[in-house]
Write an enzyme that holds these catalytic residues in place. Structure first.
Site, PDB file in Angstrom:
ATOM      1  N   CYS A   1      -9.843   5.342   4.986  1.00  0.00           N
ATOM      2  CA  CYS A   1      -9.568   3.909   4.971  1.00  0.00           C
ATOM      3  C   CYS A   1     -10.555   3.207   5.881  1.00  0.00           C
ATOM      4  O   CYS A   1     -10.647   3.548   7.067  1.00  0.00           O
ATOM      5  CB  CYS A   1      -8.136   3.629   5.418  1.00  0.00           C
ATOM      6  SG  CYS A   1      -7.773   1.865   5.393  1.00  0.00           S
TER       7      CYS A   1
ATOM      8  N   ASN B   1      -8.434  12.365   1.617  1.00  0.00           N
ATOM      9  CA  ASN B   1      -7.072  12.624   1.147  1.00  0.00           C
ATOM     10  C   ASN B   1      -6.890  14.111   0.852  1.00  0.00           C
ATOM     11  O   ASN B   1      -7.865  14.850   0.690  1.00  0.00           O
ATOM     12  CB  ASN B   1      -6.839  11.867  -0.176  1.00  0.00           C
ATOM     13  CG  ASN B   1      -6.773  10.377  -0.002  1.00  0.00           C
ATOM     14  OD1 ASN B   1      -7.777   9.714   0.212  1.00  0.00           O
ATOM     15  ND2 ASN B   1      -5.584   9.833  -0.097  1.00  0.00           N
TER      16      ASN B   1
HETATM   17  P1  HMG Z   1      -7.640 -13.003   4.487  1.00  0.00           P
HETATM   18  O1  HMG Z   1      -9.019 -13.104   4.972  1.00  0.00           O
HETATM   19  O2  HMG Z   1      -6.519 -13.207   5.438  1.00  0.00           O
HETATM   20  O3  HMG Z   1      -7.470 -13.899   3.192  1.00  0.00           O
HETATM   21  O4  HMG Z   1      -7.487 -11.564   3.842  1.00  0.00           O
HETATM   22  P2  HMG Z   1      -6.868 -15.352   3.031  1.00  0.00           P
HETATM   23  O5  HMG Z   1      -5.510 -15.230   2.399  1.00  0.00           O
HETATM   24  O6  HMG Z   1      -6.951 -16.106   4.322  1.00  0.00           O
HETATM   25  O7  HMG Z   1      -7.913 -15.996   1.999  1.00  0.00           O
HETATM   26  C1  HMG Z   1      -9.262 -16.180   2.370  1.00  0.00           C
HETATM   27  C2  HMG Z   1     -10.128 -16.273   1.140  1.00  0.00           C
HETATM   28  O8  HMG Z   1     -10.091 -15.039   0.440  1.00  0.00           O
HETATM   29  C3  HMG Z   1      -9.658 -17.322   0.142  1.00  0.00           C
HETATM   30  O9  HMG Z   1     -10.839 -17.873  -0.455  1.00  0.00           O
HETATM   31  C4  HMG Z   1      -8.932 -16.536  -0.902  1.00  0.00           C
HETATM   32  O10 HMG Z   1      -8.933 -17.124  -2.192  1.00  0.00           O
HETATM   33  C5  HMG Z   1      -9.726 -15.250  -0.924  1.00  0.00           C
HETATM   34  P3  HMG Z   1     -11.321 -19.358  -0.086  1.00  0.00           P
HETATM   35  O11 HMG Z   1     -10.162 -20.225  -0.441  1.00  0.00           O
HETATM   36  O12 HMG Z   1     -11.549 -19.323   1.403  1.00  0.00           O
HETATM   37  O13 HMG Z   1     -12.544 -19.517  -0.896  1.00  0.00           O
HETATM   38  N1  HMG Z   1      -8.892 -14.143  -1.371  1.00  0.00           N
HETATM   39  C6  HMG Z   1      -9.176 -13.328  -2.384  1.00  0.00           C
HETATM   40  N2  HMG Z   1     -10.207 -13.226  -3.224  1.00  0.00           N
HETATM   41  C7  HMG Z   1     -10.151 -12.268  -4.168  1.00  0.00           C
HETATM   42  N3  HMG Z   1      -9.114 -11.421  -4.327  1.00  0.00           N
HETATM   43  C8  HMG Z   1      -8.063 -11.488  -3.508  1.00  0.00           C
HETATM   44  C9  HMG Z   1      -8.079 -12.452  -2.490  1.00  0.00           C
HETATM   45  N4  HMG Z   1      -7.198 -12.768  -1.531  1.00  0.00           N
HETATM   46  C10 HMG Z   1      -7.701 -13.813  -0.847  1.00  0.00           C
HETATM   47  N5  HMG Z   1      -7.029 -10.645  -3.661  1.00  0.00           N
HETATM   48  C11 HMG Z   1      -6.455  -9.999   2.349  1.00  0.00           C
HETATM   49  C12 HMG Z   1      -6.222 -11.096   3.352  1.00  0.00           C
HETATM   50  C13 HMG Z   1      -5.120  -9.328   2.097  1.00  0.00           C
HETATM   51  C14 HMG Z   1      -6.980 -10.626   1.075  1.00  0.00           C
HETATM   52  C15 HMG Z   1      -7.494  -9.024   2.947  1.00  0.00           C
HETATM   53  O14 HMG Z   1      -7.021  -8.594   4.177  1.00  0.00           O
HETATM   54  C16 HMG Z   1      -7.743  -7.839   2.061  1.00  0.00           C
HETATM   55  O15 HMG Z   1      -8.273  -7.952   0.974  1.00  0.00           O
HETATM   56  N6  HMG Z   1      -7.374  -6.634   2.534  1.00  0.00           N
HETATM   57  C17 HMG Z   1      -7.567  -5.408   1.748  1.00  0.00           C
HETATM   58  C18 HMG Z   1      -7.612  -4.215   2.632  1.00  0.00           C
HETATM   59  C19 HMG Z   1      -7.721  -2.967   1.817  1.00  0.00           C
HETATM   60  O16 HMG Z   1      -7.957  -2.959   0.629  1.00  0.00           O
HETATM   61  N7  HMG Z   1      -7.531  -1.808   2.503  1.00  0.00           N
HETATM   62  C20 HMG Z   1      -7.596  -0.506   1.886  1.00  0.00           C
HETATM   63  C21 HMG Z   1      -6.394  -0.195   1.049  1.00  0.00           C
HETATM   64  S1  HMG Z   1      -4.951   0.292   1.981  1.00  0.00           S
HETATM   65  C22 HMG Z   1      -5.174   2.012   2.225  1.00  0.00           C
HETATM   66  O17 HMG Z   1      -6.218   2.538   1.954  1.00  0.00           O
HETATM   67  C23 HMG Z   1      -4.001   2.823   2.682  1.00  0.00           C
HETATM   68  C24 HMG Z   1      -3.367   3.635   1.543  1.00  0.00           C
HETATM   69  O18 HMG Z   1      -4.283   4.519   0.961  1.00  0.00           O
HETATM   70  C25 HMG Z   1      -2.151   4.416   2.065  1.00  0.00           C
HETATM   71  C26 HMG Z   1      -2.443   5.241   3.321  1.00  0.00           C
HETATM   72  O19 HMG Z   1      -3.371   6.082   3.295  1.00  0.00           O
HETATM   73  O20 HMG Z   1      -1.727   5.024   4.293  1.00  0.00           O
HETATM   74  C27 HMG Z   1      -2.840   2.715   0.420  1.00  0.00           C
HETATM   75 MG    MG Z   2      -4.777   6.511   1.759  1.00  0.00          MG
END
Ligand code: HMG
Ligand code: MG
Length: 348
Positions: free
Chosen positions: A253, A262
């Site tokens: 991650c 994984n």
């Molecule tokens: P943020 O910066 O707080 O976003 O991110 P926001 O809500 O303040 O929005 C800011 C801008 O981003 C806005 O655009 C939104 O439209 C845009 P503006 O109005 O400024 O032009 N925006 C988006 N654009 C495209 N697609 C979207 C989106 N959302 C907002 N979905 C956010 C908050 C949640 C979006 C960000 O933190 C994020 O994308 N995080 C993803 C993190 C991630 O993917 N991590 C890896 C997966 S989790 C993992 O791997 C663990 C797992 O495997 C299990 C384990 O191992 O434990 C699952």
């Molecule tokens: Mg994971």
């Protein structure tokens, strides 16, 4: 098992069949620095399906700046959507914007992803735990109205790189909140791979006591300390039948330092075959897929099983994706259920 042969029926206390939730195309690739071409990702997913995997997490509809490797979700999904008749292709969706993007492409399953700890919630979602649950609530409700199945990931269920060991009651609290939002399935994430089998069994028992049935649970182990298989076995003994794994053992991650690969799907299948537990996966095709992908990524697979099986056969040498078809690359190894002089079962 008296003659050294693998079990024909599942070992006592184990389920007859396990569903593997394949996360290689999402969790496996999200941490890769060099951008993997969209066509390679699409071929990867097709090969995984051809190897018999029936749940393949395809990508994430997150902010492209947060996870640049998966910024091609719009281009990728249409290249694999043809599989949706026979294969479930869930995607990660954190918010309404992500759900809009997924719905526009005909996605049928999503996963939201929460954290048991405040530190990781902030690092991963830019939100507190409560704020992230509030962000997910309308997403889960709308997805269910659309007839989608919703998985809820829960990260840092065992330990957190900033906060240390995570108390079981803290995990159970967020797990129940995700259930209350309407998640059909909860996947318990050991994001940094620190869990051990006793801890896994304590958490599962506590969840049951608090009203979360084992049938609603999946396990998601990273293999940082080499405990992922042992932890999986502990979960299976508890009755869990859905296990997350990543082809070739890729993964990590970007928002949790010390998160490594994984549990490798091949290692999992090898163990389950040896135990007489069905998965429906063709280990030869899967290994060939990981060998091929390792060639694309330019380094060997971290999976012990892939290395062992690929090392046994010249046909498993790394090939370019265009040089051979998936089937012609299947390594000629023996699975643990086909005993021979050259291939030894895990019990031999
Ligand atoms: P943020 O910066 O707080 O976003 O991110 P926001 O809500 O303040 O929005 C800011 C801008 O981003 C806005 O655009 C939104 O439209 C845009 P503006 O109005 O400024 O032009 N925006 C988006 N654009 C495209 N697609 C979207 C989106 N959302 C907002 N979905 C956010 C908050 C949640 C979006 C960000 O933190 C994020 O994308 N995080 C993803 C993190 C991630 O993917 N991590 C890896 C997966 S989790 C993992 O791997 C663990 C797992 O495997 C299990 C384990 O191992 O434990 C699952
Ligand atoms: Mg994971």
């Amino acid at each position: 098992m008296t003659d050294g042969l693998p079990m024909a029926v599942p070992a006592q206390g184990l389920p007859p069949r396990v569903r593997i939730h394949e996360v290689g195309a999402r969790d496996g690739l999200q941490n890769e620095k060099a951008v993997v071409p969209t066509e390679v990702k699409a071929e990867f997913i097709h090969r995984l399906a051809h190897a018999g995997l029936t749940t393949i997490e395809a990508t994430s509809f997150v902010h492209p700046k947060w996870v640049p490797q998966l910024a091609d979700a719009e281009a990728l999904f249409p290249l694999v959507a043809d599989l949706q008749g026979e294969v479930a292709l869930p995607v990660l969706v954190p918010n309404g914007r992500g759900l809009d993007r997924a719905l526009a492409l005909g996605v049928r399953r999503i996963a939201v992803f929460a954290s048991a700890t405040e530190s990781f919630a902030k690092a991963n979602l830019n939100r507190t735990v409560d704020e992230s649950l509030a962000m997910f609530a309308p997403v889960v409700a709308r997805a269910r109205d659309e007839g989608m199945r919703v998985r809820g990931y829960l990260s840092m269920c065992f330990g957190d790189p900033w906060e240390g060991p995570v108390p079981v009651h803290q995990v159970v609290g967020v797990a129940k909140a995700l259930r209350d939002l309407g998640c059909d399935e909860l996947s318990l994430g050991d994001t940094i791979g620190v869990a051990t089998p006793g801890h896994v069994q304590s958490l599962l028992a506590e969840l049951n006591e608090e009203g979360v049935p084992t049938s609603a649970l999946a396990v998601h182990f990273h293999d940082t300390y080499g405990q992922a298989l042992a932890n999986t076995l502990a979960a299976l003994q508890h009755g869990v039948t859905t296990v997350d794994a990543s082809a070739g053992g890729l993964g990590g991650c970007p928002f949790a330092r010390s998160a490594t690969g994984n549990l490798a799907t091949e290692d999992l299948v090898w163990m389950l075959e040896g135990l007489g537990v069905e998965t429906g996966v063709d280990l030869g095709r899967l290994t060939a897929t990981s060998v091929w992908l390792a060639g694309e990524l330019g380094r060997p697979s971290p999976s012990r099983t892939v290395r062992a099986l690929a090392g046994r056969t010249a046909s498993a040498t790394v090939q370019s994706p265009t040089s051979q078809s998936p089937t012609s690359q299947s390594p000629t190894f023996q699975s643990p259920t086909a005993r021979s002089a050259t291939a030894r079962s895990p019990k031999e």
